[in-house]
Design a protein around this motif. Structure first.
Motif, PDB file in Angstrom:
ATOM      1  N   GLY A 146      46.794  51.220  33.737  1.00 15.28           N
ATOM      2  CA  GLY A 146      46.369  49.831  33.545  1.00 15.28           C
ATOM      3  C   GLY A 146      47.114  49.083  32.465  1.00 15.28           C
ATOM      4  N   THR A 147      48.269  49.605  32.033  1.00 17.37           N
ATOM      5  CA  THR A 147      49.067  48.953  30.996  1.00 17.37           C
ATOM      6  C   THR A 147      50.266  48.250  31.615  1.00 17.37           C
ATOM      7  OG1 THR A 147      48.430  50.504  29.253  1.00 17.37           O
ATOM      8  CG2 THR A 147      50.515  49.348  28.954  1.00 17.37           C
ATOM      9  N   LYS A 168      46.994  43.530  39.550  1.00 20.26           N
ATOM     10  CA  LYS A 168      48.038  42.689  38.970  1.00 20.26           C
ATOM     11  C   LYS A 168      48.581  43.263  37.666  1.00 20.26           C
ATOM     12  CE  LYS A 168      49.608  38.022  39.489  1.00 20.26           C
ATOM     13  NZ  LYS A 168      49.273  36.643  39.876  1.00 20.26           N
ATOM     14  N   CYS A 169      48.482  44.585  37.535  1.00 20.25           N
ATOM     15  CA  CYS A 169      49.163  45.267  36.438  1.00 20.25           C
ATOM     16  C   CYS A 169      50.639  45.339  36.821  1.00 20.25           C
ATOM     17  CB  CYS A 169      48.584  46.667  36.260  1.00 20.25           C
ATOM     18  SG  CYS A 169      49.259  47.571  34.875  1.00 20.25           S
ATOM     19  N   ASN A 196      37.879  41.949  36.607  1.00 24.23           N
ATOM     20  CA  ASN A 196      38.229  41.535  35.248  1.00 24.23           C
ATOM     21  C   ASN A 196      39.642  41.963  34.884  1.00 24.23           C
ATOM     22  OD1 ASN A 196      35.735  40.309  34.770  1.00 24.23           O
ATOM     23  ND2 ASN A 196      34.818  42.225  34.039  1.00 24.23           N
ATOM     24  N   GLU A 197      40.044  43.145  35.367  1.00 24.09           N
ATOM     25  CA  GLU A 197      41.392  43.625  35.058  1.00 24.09           C
ATOM     26  C   GLU A 197      42.440  42.704  35.666  1.00 24.09           C
ATOM     27  OE1 GLU A 197      42.013  47.675  36.115  1.00 24.09           O
ATOM     28  OE2 GLU A 197      40.615  48.450  34.613  1.00 24.09           O
ATOM     29  N   PHE A 198      42.227  42.273  36.906  1.00 20.32           N
ATOM     30  CA  PHE A 198      43.165  41.355  37.561  1.00 20.32           C
ATOM     31  C   PHE A 198      43.320  40.089  36.729  1.00 20.32           C
ATOM     32  CE2 PHE A 198      44.520  37.959  40.293  1.00 20.32           C
ATOM     33  CZ  PHE A 198      45.362  38.538  41.227  1.00 20.32           C
ATOM     34  N   GLU A 202      46.721  38.969  34.836  1.00 19.01           N
ATOM     35  CA  GLU A 202      47.319  37.698  35.237  1.00 19.01           C
ATOM     36  C   GLU A 202      47.520  36.799  34.025  1.00 19.01           C
ATOM     37  OE1 GLU A 202      46.817  34.815  38.983  1.00 19.01           O
ATOM     38  OE2 GLU A 202      45.026  34.904  37.708  1.00 19.01           O
ATOM     39  N   SER A 203      46.572  36.809  33.107  1.00 15.63           N
ATOM     40  CA  SER A 203      46.698  36.017  31.884  1.00 15.63           C
ATOM     41  C   SER A 203      47.883  36.489  31.042  1.00 15.63           C
ATOM     42  CB  SER A 203      45.402  36.113  31.071  1.00 15.63           C
ATOM     43  OG  SER A 203      45.528  35.434  29.839  1.00 15.63           O
ATOM     44  N   ILE A 204      48.038  37.816  30.937  1.00 17.20           N
ATOM     45  CA  ILE A 204      49.165  38.371  30.179  1.00 17.20           C
ATOM     46  C   ILE A 204      50.484  37.990  30.842  1.00 17.20           C
ATOM     47  CG2 ILE A 204      50.313  40.520  29.493  1.00 17.20           C
ATOM     48  CD1 ILE A 204      47.478  41.744  29.216  1.00 17.20           C
TER      49      ILE A 204
END
Length: 355
Positions: A146-147, A168-169, A196-198, A202-204
């Motif tokens: 997940g990084t 979207k990682c 939440n991970e997506f 996506e924000s990153i």
């Protein structure tokens, strides 16, 4: 164990050679050259970290030779190249400049890597493993955890590692001159819902895009297929097919871009054989290739080993080394390393001034 949200993977040998080209011939004293080179390396990393302040981790990777040089070279390649006095080995065409003390340079480079490690920066160098291999290992492993990753390099081969998963990682390829390279990810309309991970990834990614002057979308496997078939003179990888010129017997040509099947399943033997047969029997190829279809097939598989950065390519002993590198220290603080290198540089200058 806490995990990084965005890791910068530094292609160390590319960084070394690019900075060496800037400094070479500016210093008479070899010790001073190598000290200034180390200082430029750490300052270059700091520039990237200032450009992407949301990077929270750095991994520095370095070449330690290549397991690819131990692969058996297909007889056709060996016979043809040696008969023409050409180098056969992978990257065997590279010649080191005689005006550089390479032993001293790589000793200094080793000191630089040790300094990074002592300051908490994860660094990797092992015998017979290239920096490209480390970029494969860390980007795929970190993505699976997940990084997100940015590979900082100018090595176009590493564009094959760009990826985006269902959360979207991502792994992106970047340098200041060429911009950001991402894969052509086609997201489902509902990927982002209740994920939440997506949304975080996506924000990153959007922050990375905002900081990049150019953004390119590519199909990473196109790079693999093209290089397997057409080769790469820089790495001394020979094209699987050379078509003789109709008008000049001394000239030959690689497979034309329009004749490369980018949808080819390069792991399927039947697909590979069908592709080869279709090429050699085409009107503008037939009778102009001095090579059997079996030789071309063997050459294809050999080039695939040299080119494709994926688990299937690696010998078991390399995969076992990768398994030892799954823990990392989340650290991007290079200030201590820069202070240590600057202090050593100042001390050396003081000594040289006295001399």
């Amino acid at each position: 164990m806490p995990k990084s949200k965005l890791t910068l993977i530094v292609d160390g040998n590319w960084l070394l050679m690019s900075r060496l080209s800037v400094l070479n011939n500016r210093f008479v004293d070899e010790l001073e050259l190598n000290q200034e080179l180390k200082l430029m390396l750490i300052k270059s990393i700091n520039v990237v970290l200032r450009n992407f302040p949301f990077i929270d981790n750095v991994i520095f990777v370095a070449d330690g030779g290549s397991w690819r040089n131990q692969l058996e070279i297909p007889k056709y390649i060996y016979d043809e190249r040696t008969s023409n006095d050409q180098s056969v080995e992978y990257k065997g065409n590279r010649v080191k400049s005689s005006d550089i003390n390479w032993d001293l340079l790589f000793e200094s480079y080793g000191d630089f890597i040790s300094t990074l490690q002592s300051c908490g920066i994860t660094s990797c160098k092992e015998t017979n493993i290239e920096g490209d291999d480390w970029c494969y290992h860390w980007s795929t492993y970190l993505n699976s955890q997940g990084t997100n990753c940015i590979i900082w390099t100018k090595d176009n081969d590493l564009k094959q590692l760009v990826s985006t998963n269902k959360d979207k990682c991502f792994t992106a390829w970047w340098n200041i001159d060429n911009g950001l390279y991402l894969d052509e990810y086609s997201e489902d309309d509902f990927d982002f819902l209740f994920n939440n991970e997506f949304n975080e990834n996506e924000s990153i990614l959007n922050k990375v895009i905002e900081k990049s002057k150019e953004v390119h979308k590519i199909h990473p496997k196109d790079i693999v297929i093209d290089k397997i078939i057409r080769g790469d003179a820089g790495d001394n990888i020979y094209p699987i097919i050379l078509r003789k010129s109709k008008t000049n017997s001394g000239r030959s040509f690689k497979v034309a871009s329009k004749d490369i099947d980018l949808n080819l399943n390069y792991h399927n033997d039947n697909d590979i054989r069908n592709y080869i047969h279709n090429i050699v029997t085409k009107k503008n190829y037939a009778g102009r290739i001095n090579k059997s279809e079996q030789d071309i097939f063997d050459h294809f598989k050999y080039n695939r080993k040299l080119v494709a950065l994926e688990k299937e390519s690696y010998p078991q002993e390399v995969l076992e080394v990768f398994d030892k590198y799954k823990e990392y220290n989340i650290c991007k603080d290079t200030s201590i390393a820069e202070s240590q290198i600057q202090a050593s540089s100042n001390k050396l200058k003081g000594i040289l001034d006295i001399i």
